[in-house]
Design a protein around this motif. Structure first.
Motif, PDB file in Angstrom:
ATOM      1  N   UNK A  40      40.511  39.383  45.030  1.00 11.33           N
ATOM      2  CA  UNK A  40      41.023  38.920  45.467  1.00 11.33           C
ATOM      3  C   UNK A  40      40.691  38.280  44.363  1.00 11.33           C
ATOM      4  N   UNK A  41      40.833  38.876  43.336  1.00 12.61           N
ATOM      5  CA  UNK A  41      40.643  38.284  41.705  1.00 12.61           C
ATOM      6  C   UNK A  41      39.123  37.733  40.838  1.00 12.61           C
ATOM      7  N   UNK A  42      38.964  36.077  41.469  1.00 16.24           N
ATOM      8  CA  UNK A  42      37.547  36.123  40.986  1.00 16.24           C
ATOM      9  C   UNK A  42      37.093  34.674  41.701  1.00 16.24           C
ATOM     10  N   UNK A  43      35.370  35.485  42.145  1.00 18.21           N
ATOM     11  CA  UNK A  43      35.226  34.236  43.331  1.00 18.21           C
ATOM     12  C   UNK A  43      33.772  34.117  42.400  1.00 18.21           C
ATOM     13  N   UNK A  44      33.078  33.187  43.839  1.00 21.42           N
ATOM     14  CA  UNK A  44      31.906  32.729  42.755  1.00 21.42           C
ATOM     15  C   UNK A  44      31.070  33.479  42.751  1.00 21.42           C
ATOM     16  N   UNK A  45      29.658  33.410  41.427  1.00 21.94           N
ATOM     17  CA  UNK A  45      28.857  34.299  40.967  1.00 21.94           C
ATOM     18  C   UNK A  45      28.389  34.565  41.637  1.00 21.94           C
ATOM     19  N   UNK A  63      37.886  31.954  52.418  1.00 21.45           N
ATOM     20  CA  UNK A  63      38.860  33.742  51.834  1.00 21.45           C
ATOM     21  C   UNK A  63      40.126  33.772  52.253  1.00 21.45           C
ATOM     22  N   UNK A  64      40.432  32.698  53.264  1.00 23.19           N
ATOM     23  CA  UNK A  64      41.566  32.514  54.039  1.00 23.19           C
ATOM     24  C   UNK A  64      41.650  34.158  54.632  1.00 23.19           C
ATOM     25  N   UNK A  65      41.156  35.094  54.999  1.00 26.62           N
ATOM     26  CA  UNK A  65      41.735  36.533  55.563  1.00 26.62           C
ATOM     27  C   UNK A  65      41.720  36.187  57.461  1.00 26.62           C
ATOM     28  N   UNK A 109      45.139  37.878  42.456  1.00 32.38           N
ATOM     29  CA  UNK A 109      44.923  37.565  43.593  1.00 32.38           C
ATOM     30  C   UNK A 109      46.179  38.618  44.393  1.00 32.38           C
ATOM     31  N   UNK A 110      45.342  39.857  45.251  1.00 30.48           N
ATOM     32  CA  UNK A 110      46.296  40.174  46.507  1.00 30.48           C
ATOM     33  C   UNK A 110      46.303  40.476  47.247  1.00 30.48           C
ATOM     34  N   UNK A 111      45.536  39.230  47.939  1.00 33.85           N
ATOM     35  CA  UNK A 111      44.564  39.056  49.319  1.00 33.85           C
ATOM     36  C   UNK A 111      45.343  37.060  49.230  1.00 33.85           C
ATOM     37  N   UNK A 112      45.029  36.983  50.832  1.00 33.58           N
ATOM     38  CA  UNK A 112      45.684  35.655  51.257  1.00 33.58           C
ATOM     39  C   UNK A 112      45.143  34.188  50.898  1.00 33.58           C
ATOM     40  N   UNK A 113      45.461  33.798  50.091  1.00 31.30           N
ATOM     41  CA  UNK A 113      45.266  32.434  49.632  1.00 31.30           C
ATOM     42  C   UNK A 113      46.059  31.006  50.354  1.00 31.30           C
ATOM     43  N   UNK A 114      45.348  29.616  50.091  1.00 32.59           N
ATOM     44  CA  UNK A 114      45.972  28.534  50.393  1.00 32.59           C
ATOM     45  C   UNK A 114      45.977  27.516  49.600  1.00 32.59           C
ATOM     46  N   UNK A 115      47.662  26.961  50.401  1.00 30.79           N
ATOM     47  CA  UNK A 115      48.089  26.117  49.058  1.00 30.79           C
ATOM     48  C   UNK A 115      49.147  25.290  50.135  1.00 30.79           C
ATOM     49  N   UNK A 116      49.642  24.021  49.185  1.00 31.81           N
ATOM     50  CA  UNK A 116      50.139  23.148  49.695  1.00 31.81           C
ATOM     51  C   UNK A 116      51.358  22.133  47.922  1.00 31.81           C
ATOM     52  N   UNK A 117      52.134  21.732  48.765  1.00 32.96           N
ATOM     53  CA  UNK A 117      52.372  21.211  50.138  1.00 32.96           C
ATOM     54  C   UNK A 117      52.470  23.056  50.978  1.00 32.96           C
TER      55      UNK A 117
END
Length: 263
Positions: A40-45, A63-65, A109-117
């Protein structure tokens, strides 16, 4: 593998008299695009490359997965069990991959993510993410002092707003300010300087119960949203101004030594 992009302390006005400091911010992250990582690219340390919280860290990860079941046709949706977090206002959706004119996946990021609108949603778009259910489970008096998120292709029209239990605005973190810090390009879908893992650590009197993501354009994208309580920020590093003063001090010491040798 962990990588440190940049770390600093910022004083945030957030409507407070005298520009009182509301939070500390750092840009440490864990790289998930490694063997055994979730890609997913980058996540919390504070998380492993598999996006799992270190035991006892007090961190909760989204993770929105849709790891707790449900999800859309792509298998994307909220991981958090029902009742612990609620989203309200505006429009939002979950997906993987990039669709021109709709949303761009955060870099790597090749996984799920959230977006708006969401596709076809109206602007401006303001969606509130409320953790009252989680805080109720944690017990009376609990509040959150940490939020981290993988902020994808940050735009100048993207903002984060934080609220306390009374609904009072604690702080506003503008996309423009983050772009300026990293000399990034608004909307760049690949550059490290525009796809950043942002960690925010709030002072005891400024801890939050909800935050909103606000955008006046297409789109706001985020992944790997982490919240936590009693989370210690990383060690403070000198601000640019302090580093400059330190350099002047070292130069002065060198000049003094040269003068003594010439006497």
């Amino acid at each position: 593998m962990r990588k440190l992009l940049f770390s600093a302390i910022f004083a945030v006005g957030a409507g407070l008299a005298g520009g009182a400091q509301a939070y500390q911010v750092s840009y440490n992250y864990t790289n998930t695009n490694v063997p055994g990582g979730d890609q997913s690219g980058k996540t919390s340390p504070f998380l492993t490359a598999a996006n799992v919280a270190v035991p006892g860290s007090g961190i909760f990860i989204e993770t929105f997965g849709a790891r707790n079941g449900g999800g859309n046709a792509q298998g994307c949706g909220l991981d958090t069990p029902a009742g612990l977090v609620s989203l309200s206002g505006g429009s939002y959706a979950f997906r993987s991959g990039t669709v021109a004119g709709v949303a761009a996946a955060p870099a790597g990021d090749s996984t799920c993510y959230a977006y708006g609108p969401s596709q076809g949603g109206s602007l401006p778009d303001v969606v509130n993410v409320n953790y009252s259910g989680l805080l109720s489970q944690l017990g009376a008096g609990a509040s959150l002092n940490y939020l981290g998120l993988y902020y994808g292709s940050i735009d100048t029209y993207n903002d984060l707003l934080f609220y306390n239990a009374q609904g009072g605005l604690i702080a506003t973190v503008t996309g423009a300010s983050l772009i300026d810090q990293f000399k990034g390009t608004s909307g760049n879908q690949q550059a490290d300087s525009s796809n950043i893992y942002v960690n925010l650590f709030f002072e005891p009197g400024e801890q939050f119960t909800s935050f909103s993501f606000r955008t006046t354009g297409i789109a706001f994208e985020m992944d790997n949203v982490s919240v936590g309580f009693n989370v210690a920020p990383p060690s403070q590093v000198p601000e640019p101004g302090s580093l400059a003063l330190l350099g002047l001090g070292i130069a002065a010491i060198g000049l003094t030594r040269r003068r003594k040798r010439s006497v």
